[in-house]
Scaffold this active site. Structure first.
Site, PDB file in Angstrom:
ATOM      1  N   ASN A 167       4.796 -32.639 -12.568  1.00 16.68           N
ATOM      2  CA  ASN A 167       4.518 -31.900 -13.797  1.00 16.68           C
ATOM      3  C   ASN A 167       5.676 -32.152 -14.759  1.00 16.68           C
ATOM      4  OD1 ASN A 167       4.032 -30.031 -15.791  1.00 16.68           O
ATOM      5  ND2 ASN A 167       4.456 -28.233 -14.512  1.00 16.68           N
ATOM      6  N   TRP A 168       5.412 -32.960 -15.767  1.00 14.67           N
ATOM      7  CA  TRP A 168       6.492 -33.301 -16.707  1.00 14.67           C
ATOM      8  C   TRP A 168       6.750 -32.191 -17.723  1.00 14.67           C
ATOM      9  CZ3 TRP A 168       6.015 -39.215 -18.335  1.00 14.67           C
ATOM     10  CH2 TRP A 168       6.333 -40.003 -17.220  1.00 14.67           C
ATOM     11  N   LYS A 169       5.872 -31.205 -17.757  1.00 15.89           N
ATOM     12  CA  LYS A 169       6.009 -30.100 -18.721  1.00 15.89           C
ATOM     13  C   LYS A 169       6.161 -30.663 -20.144  1.00 15.89           C
ATOM     14  CE  LYS A 169       8.157 -27.462 -15.076  1.00 15.89           C
ATOM     15  NZ  LYS A 169       8.927 -26.289 -14.709  1.00 15.89           N
ATOM     16  N   GLU A 185       4.515 -20.696 -16.199  1.00 15.29           N
ATOM     17  CA  GLU A 185       5.045 -20.795 -17.570  1.00 15.29           C
ATOM     18  C   GLU A 185       3.933 -20.540 -18.588  1.00 15.29           C
ATOM     19  OE1 GLU A 185       6.887 -24.622 -17.101  1.00 15.29           O
ATOM     20  OE2 GLU A 185       8.401 -23.718 -15.805  1.00 15.29           O
ATOM     21  N   GLU A 234       3.711 -21.504  -6.055  1.00 12.36           N
ATOM     22  CA  GLU A 234       4.960 -21.712  -6.776  1.00 12.36           C
ATOM     23  C   GLU A 234       5.643 -20.365  -7.029  1.00 12.36           C
ATOM     24  OE1 GLU A 234       4.938 -25.723  -8.944  1.00 12.36           O
ATOM     25  OE2 GLU A 234       4.271 -24.196 -10.340  1.00 12.36           O
ATOM     26  N   GLY A 275      12.599 -24.503 -11.150  1.00 14.98           N
ATOM     27  CA  GLY A 275      13.703 -24.971 -11.998  1.00 14.98           C
ATOM     28  C   GLY A 275      15.030 -24.292 -11.740  1.00 14.98           C
ATOM     29  N   SER A 284      11.573 -26.268  -7.143  1.00 19.01           N
ATOM     30  CA  SER A 284      12.834 -26.922  -6.776  1.00 19.01           C
ATOM     31  C   SER A 284      12.707 -27.880  -5.587  1.00 19.01           C
ATOM     32  CB  SER A 284      13.922 -25.871  -6.511  1.00 19.01           C
ATOM     33  OG  SER A 284      14.194 -25.151  -7.696  1.00 19.01           O
ATOM     34  N   GLY A 288       8.417 -30.376 -10.636  1.00 18.87           N
ATOM     35  CA  GLY A 288       8.777 -30.407 -12.047  1.00 18.87           C
ATOM     36  C   GLY A 288       9.908 -31.394 -12.292  1.00 18.87           C
ATOM     37  N   GLY A 289      11.126 -30.885 -12.352  1.00 23.74           N
ATOM     38  CA  GLY A 289      12.293 -31.689 -12.735  1.00 23.74           C
ATOM     39  C   GLY A 289      12.424 -33.011 -11.996  1.00 23.74           C
TER      40      GLY A 289
HETATM   41  C1  PEP Z   1       6.946 -26.683 -11.670  1.00 24.13           C
HETATM   42  O1  PEP Z   1       7.182 -26.528 -12.846  1.00 24.13           O
HETATM   43  O2  PEP Z   1       5.773 -26.681 -11.293  1.00 24.13           O
HETATM   44  C2  PEP Z   1       8.066 -26.867 -10.758  1.00 24.13           C
HETATM   45  C3  PEP Z   1       7.843 -26.741  -9.489  1.00 24.13           C
HETATM   46  O3  PEP Z   1       9.302 -27.149 -11.312  1.00 24.13           O
HETATM   47  P1  PEP Z   1      10.632 -27.584 -10.506  1.00 24.13           P
HETATM   48  O4  PEP Z   1      10.236 -28.603  -9.475  1.00 24.13           O
HETATM   49  O5  PEP Z   1      11.528 -28.151 -11.565  1.00 24.13           O
HETATM   50  O6  PEP Z   1      11.177 -26.345  -9.875  1.00 24.13           O
END
Ligand code: PEP
Length: 249
Positions: free
Chosen positions: A9-11, A95, A163, A169, A209, A230-231
């Protein structure tokens, strides 16, 4: 047999230059043994789909509207995502629930539209830190599931992502026992509602994370069929560490 899935997920990250990460990913994994999906921002979706065309990498959206078309300035329908080359869409991410006040019934309507359009709906559920500390995690997840997951769900069109909001994050991750408890609970709920056949075939992702360094231990937890990342999905090299761990799980 559930096919494992590494979803990125690049957001709200990435402009044209980020498409190079997709090319690297496609070159690194010409024939991955797991499903690999990247959900870039909507502005990149069509070009991302062209970039991975005729590779084994899929692309998806990060949200869609519940209606097929109409006067909804700034929104994107499920049909538009399909037209741009998407095979899946993330729905009900915390989010969006927070920034756009999305309620379970909104997520359910969007999921119905996504499934009708032929997309896989990745429906996100997860508790806040306060809810976990008050020992309400399973109640919250159960409520989000019954409110957000539509009746027409199957093992092909539904993916559930657990999640925990406090893990997104932040670098904080639940213990493996905590992840296992929630994933077993989600599986049992799906089996109870949809029957064993469908309930057992829906894929369950963990998100929050996930990094190359912790992916292998998370993928060893029961009922974890992959990750929503995400990240660590923004750079092909980081995401590759997670895909490798999933391929070896
Ligand atoms: C997400 O936004 O779905 C997520 C899991 O972010 P991260 O991996 O950065 O915690």
């Amino acid at each position: 047999m559930r096919r494992k899935l590494a979803a990125g997920n690049w957001k709200m990250n990435g402009t044209s230059s980020a498409l190079g990460e997709l090319t690297s990913l496609a070159n690194t994994y010409p024939a991955p043994s797991v499903e690999v999906l990247i959900c870039p921002p909507a502005t990149l979706l069509h070009r991302a789909a062209e970039t991975v065309h005729s590779t084994h990498i899929e692309v998806g959206g990060q949200d869609c509207h519940a209606n097929g078309s109409g006067a909804h300035t700034g929104d994107i329908s499920a049909e538009m995502l399909v037209d741009a080359g998407a095979t899946a869409v993330i729905l009900g991410h915390s989010e969006r629930r927070e920034d756009h006040d999305e309620q379970n019934e909104d997520v359910r309507a969007k999921a119905r539209a996504a499934m009708d359009a032929g997309l896989k709906a990745i429906i996100c559920v997860g508790e806040s830190l306060e809810q976990r500390e008050a020992a309400n995690t399973l109640d919250i997840i159960g409520g989000q599931m019954s409110g957000s997951i539509p009746e027409l769900s199957t093992g092909e069109n539904l993916i559930v992502a657990y999640e925990p909001i406090w893990a997104i994050g932040t670098g904080k991750v639940p213990t493996l026992d905590e992840i296992g408890e929630v994933h077993d609970f989600i599986r049992a709920r799906l089996e109870r509602r949809f029957g064993e056949g469908v309930g057992r075939s829906v894929r369950l992702l963990y998100g929050g994370s996930v990094k190359p360094g912790n992916a292998a231990e998370i993928f060893a937890v029961s009922n974890v069929d992959g990750a929503l990342v995400g990240g660590a999905s923004l750079k092909a090299q980081d995401f590759a560490g997670i895909i490798d761990a999933l391929q070896n799980a």
